[in-house]
Design an enzyme around this catalytic site. Structure first.
Site, PDB file in Angstrom:
ATOM      1  N   GLU A  54       1.047  -1.066  -0.220  1.00 28.33           N
ATOM      2  CA  GLU A  54       0.066  -0.225  -0.282  1.00 28.33           C
ATOM      3  C   GLU A  54       0.606   0.943  -0.214  1.00 28.33           C
ATOM      4  OE1 GLU A  54      -3.425   0.743  -1.024  1.00 28.33           O
ATOM      5  OE2 GLU A  54      -3.376   2.109   0.079  1.00 28.33           O
ATOM      6  N   SER A 101      31.667  17.540  24.431  1.00 28.12           N
ATOM      7  CA  SER A 101      31.514  16.752  24.714  1.00 28.12           C
ATOM      8  C   SER A 101      31.197  16.445  26.251  1.00 28.12           C
ATOM      9  CB  SER A 101      33.466  16.397  24.739  1.00 28.12           C
ATOM     10  OG  SER A 101      33.813  17.514  25.407  1.00 28.12           O
ATOM     11  N   LYS A 140      24.343   5.693  26.392  1.00 25.97           N
ATOM     12  CA  LYS A 140      24.863   6.416  25.257  1.00 25.97           C
ATOM     13  C   LYS A 140      25.401   5.503  23.929  1.00 25.97           C
ATOM     14  CE  LYS A 140      29.514   8.625  25.613  1.00 25.97           C
ATOM     15  NZ  LYS A 140      30.180   8.414  24.736  1.00 25.97           N
ATOM     16  N   CYS A 439      54.333 -18.041   2.916  1.00 25.41           N
ATOM     17  CA  CYS A 439      55.544 -18.036   1.516  1.00 25.41           C
ATOM     18  C   CYS A 439      57.240 -19.255   1.695  1.00 25.41           C
ATOM     19  CB  CYS A 439      55.508 -17.189   1.150  1.00 25.41           C
ATOM     20  SG  CYS A 439      56.465 -16.016   2.039  1.00 25.41           S
ATOM     21  N   CYS A 460      55.349 -12.477  -1.213  1.00 21.92           N
ATOM     22  CA  CYS A 460      54.186 -13.705  -0.460  1.00 21.92           C
ATOM     23  C   CYS A 460      52.775 -13.740  -0.737  1.00 21.92           C
ATOM     24  CB  CYS A 460      54.229 -13.277   0.508  1.00 21.92           C
ATOM     25  SG  CYS A 460      53.343 -13.520   2.318  1.00 21.92           S
TER      26      CYS A 460
END
Ligand code: IVH
Length: 700
Positions: A54, A101, A140, A439, A460
């Site tokens: 809808e 802050s 928080k 390697c 490697c």
């Protein structure tokens, strides 16, 4: 606001010939109001009242009408969440009310809440007999702070926190968040800045990473990174595909009461009003009386935390009465009326069953503990980093030990310490392998370094995979579609052994791979072709030279102009580049001294990788050598960084504090104590025009 409208202005088609009949205008408005209500029920209240079909039907009806009468399209129409334009960069915006802050306490005890309550009572001069202070306790949220500015009920700006004073305009992406209204009810004030957190729900994050993985794209480490990365996209089409959410937790600038603005009395009342205006407010928000109820909330949320649909790293307490908030005021940049009470990082003991060694892109060997699965903060952990050999020695952990594992939000889980206990069998101390587990090349440890490295380089496979992914990254060569899965197959199947091999891929090399239809194979080839035309700094960054990040790559390109000049540069010449120190210079020099690396560069160029080369940057005449300049206030046209760069390029030292030795103070609007001090000390004060004149060598 002009900037947002401009974006639309450029997108808006020319005025069409037929003017919309009044009935159509009314219909469009009605459809919008209906869609807005349904979207609010669905996205904010989580309680849809109509089936999706809808909603879609009405949405398409609106789209059709807007298509026929484009002059009726408004930026706040539900059809206009994606702007379509791709921006060149994000524009800085100064916050009228700074984004502060909050002071943070981290513990699991009552002390954080009690200390806060005691401080508030002391500041308000309440004695022991006075009633408990009323607070609002909130989760928080672990996302990123956002300021949404509405003017006359329309969203005009969404700005990140930035440094609290100046953030970045990310309106184009924030508009795609369906939980954020584009327009507000008629009773909203003419100016309203809503502050809150943009975040990604856990389930949405998991789905996003699944999609990224299937498409071979980059995986995000956690919901916060995913949210932050999405918000800072330049292309809102990308943000649109990232499922972001929002919680309101405060306001910034609001029309004052005297000018008809809302008369907020409490923080809680304000949140409820925001909710009524259509903003999501976390259902966990509570009123709490005194320290005891704050402690209860902290404990309760700590238990709820693993089941919550979003991540949080603590709770926030705020004094509820706005009058008391004003009375308490601020210390530096933190309000005295709020505190964040964080949870300590989650820790759990488990058995370390083994130690594996992983090899990273730079060849660094990382010892990783294999653990008996353990749930830490709601997440099952089976691996945790041990960082390096010295950390293992320091912690004295051996295979079979019970260890404490910590997961602190974003970082990879780590082994913190050994749980003391008898060892039942002798287990030898862990040693780093002498050869690379991938390697077989020699493993070395550079003098003074804690890390062991594989010397295999592109030989490697571990480094090759990472090197290819880095080369293909968006900010490097930007090869779309070359993600984890594809690179794994290309390297494991030995189809791609070096960077230039990428450009030698043919359609059937790719089409024969797993899960790769011819169409997607062709897309990868097209992306590779497109990436050939690049810039010197992207190419340099893409090479993955140790210590050469994006910024250094840019500096190098600007300084030398051509790749040949960089490849030929001595360590001394490299040291002349801004921000390049001895370690970086040495690393660049060593990289280009390897015949193998020169060969790779040569071959890439032969494959058609090219960029426009420039002239080396002229060194500006050092007319301000020996001068010290202090910048203060807001300059009319120039950002502070820009001014600093110009001054430094001319040889000046830019300092943060005024003294007798300061040569000039450049002062803009709202200059404060530094200007006063300059005047007291008789230091010459210049405005922006004066500074520019100085840079031109004119007498000022
Ligand atoms: S209020 C003046 N409430 O925490 C108070 N901040 O240091 C301004 N945050 O990055 C912040 N949840 O984005 C407040 N319920 C909440 C919050 C919250 C998360 C973040 C915020 C900012 C930091 C504050």
């Amino acid at each position: 606001m002009s900037e947002t409208l401009d974006l639309f202005g450029s997108e808006m088609p020319e005025k069409p010939a037929p003017a919309a009949p009044k009935t159509v205008v009314a219909k469009v408005q009605a459809l919008r109001a209906q869609l807005q209500q349904w979207a609010h029920e669905y996205y904010v209240l989580d309680a849809p009242t109509v089936p999706d079909g809808e909603y879609d039907r009405v949405f398409q009806q609106l789209q059709a009408l807007e298509g026929a009468y484009p002059e009726l399209v408004t930026p706040d129409s539900p059809t206009q969440r994606v702007i379509g334009a791709v921006l060149d960069g994000l524009t800085p915006v100064r916050h009228v009310v700074p984004m502060l802050s909050i002071r943070t306490e981290t513990d699991n005890e009552a002390s954080g809440a009690e200390a806060f309550d005691a401080r508030v009572r002391r500041e308000l001069e309440l004695d022991d007999s006075a009633a408990p202070v009323e607070y609002v306790a909130e989760p928080k949220f672990d996302g990123l702070a956002m300021s949404l500015r509405y003017e006359h009920g329309k969203l005009v700006h969404a700005v990140t926190r930035g440094d609290g004073e100046v953030g970045e305009d990310v309106t184009h992406n924030i508009r795609t968040i369906r939980q954020i209204p584009l327009s507000l009810p008629a009773d909203a004030p003419p100016v309203l800045e809503v502050r809150g957190e943009v975040y990604m729900r856990r389930a949405d994050f998991a789905q996003l990473n699944e999609r990224q993985e299937a498409a071979g794209g980059k995986l995000f480490a956690n919901p916060r990174n995913a949210a932050a990365g999405s918000v800072r996209q330049l292309d809102s089409n990308i943000a649109m595909q990232r499922p972001l959410s929002f919680f309101a937790y405060g306001v910034g600038e609001v029309t004052p009461v005297e000018q008809g603005g809302p008369d907020f009395v409490t923080h809680y009342g304000m949140l409820m009003q925001l909710k009524a205006w259509g903003f999501p407010v976390a259902p966990q928000v509570r009123i709490a009386h005194g320290a005891a109820e704050l402690v209860q909330f902290h404990e309760f949320m700590g238990q709820e935390r693993p089941q919550l649909p979003y991540e949080m790293d603590g709770v926030v307490y705020k004094v509820n009465s706005l009058a008391l908030q004003r009375q308490l005021g601020f210390v530096t940049r933190e309000p005295r009326w709020a505190v964040a009470h964080k949870y300590p990082a989650e820790e759990m003991p488990t058995v370390m069953e083994g130690i594996d060694v992983q090899v990273g892109r730079t060849g660094k060997l990382t010892p990783v503990a294999r653990l008996a699965p353990v749930s830490v903060g709601g997440v099952t952990v089976t691996n945790a980093t041990l960082h390096n050999l010295f950390e293992i020695r320091k912690k004295g952990v051996r295979v079979g030990d019970t260890v404490v594992v910590r997961r602190a939000g974003d970082v990879i889980p780590e082994v913190v310490r050994r749980v003391p206990g008898e060892r039942t069998a002798y287990v030898p101390n862990f040693r780093m392998p002498a050869t690379c587990p991938i390697c077989g090349s020699e493993v070395v440890r550079e003098k003074g370094e804690a890390n062991h490295r594989c010397t295999g380089g592109l030989f490697c496979a571990a480094q090759r995979k990472e090197a290819l992914l880095h080369f293909a990254a968006r900010r490097a060569m930007d090869i779309e579609g070359l993600g984890d899965k594809l690179v794994d197959q290309l390297v494991d199947g030995n189809v791609v052994r070096s960077l230039p091999d990428l450009y030698r891929l043919r359609l059937d090399d790719l089409a024969s791979l797993d899960r790769m239809a011819e169409k997607s194979a062709q897309n990868v080839l097209d992306a590779l072709e497109k990436s050939k035309s690049t810039t010197l700094n992207r190419f340099l960054f893409g090479l993955g030279i140790r210590h050469v990040g994006e910024a250094t790559a840019k500096d190098l390109a600007r300084h030398f102009g051509t790749l040949d000049a960089i490849m030929a540069a001595s360590v001394e010449q490299l040291l002349e580049v801004r921000d390049v120190g001895p370690v970086v210079a040495e690393s660049i020099h060593t990289f280009f001294a390897q015949p193998h690396n020169r060969e790779v560069v040569q071959q890439l160029r032969e494959c058609g990788v090219h960029w426009e080369e420039g002239a080396p940057a002229e060194k500006a005449p050092q007319i301000l050598a020996g001068k010290t300049v202090v910048l203060t206030g807001t300059l009319p046209t120039m950002g502070r960084d820009e001014a600093k760069e110009l001054l430094e390029a001319a040889g000046a030292k830019v300092s943060g504090s005024v003294s007798k030795k300061t040569s000039y103070v450049v002062a803009g609007a709202e200059a404060g104590s530094k200007l006063t001090k300059a005047q007291e000390l008789g230091v010459p004060v210049l405005d922006e025009a004066g500074m520019l004149a100085l840079l031109r060598g004119e007498d000022v």
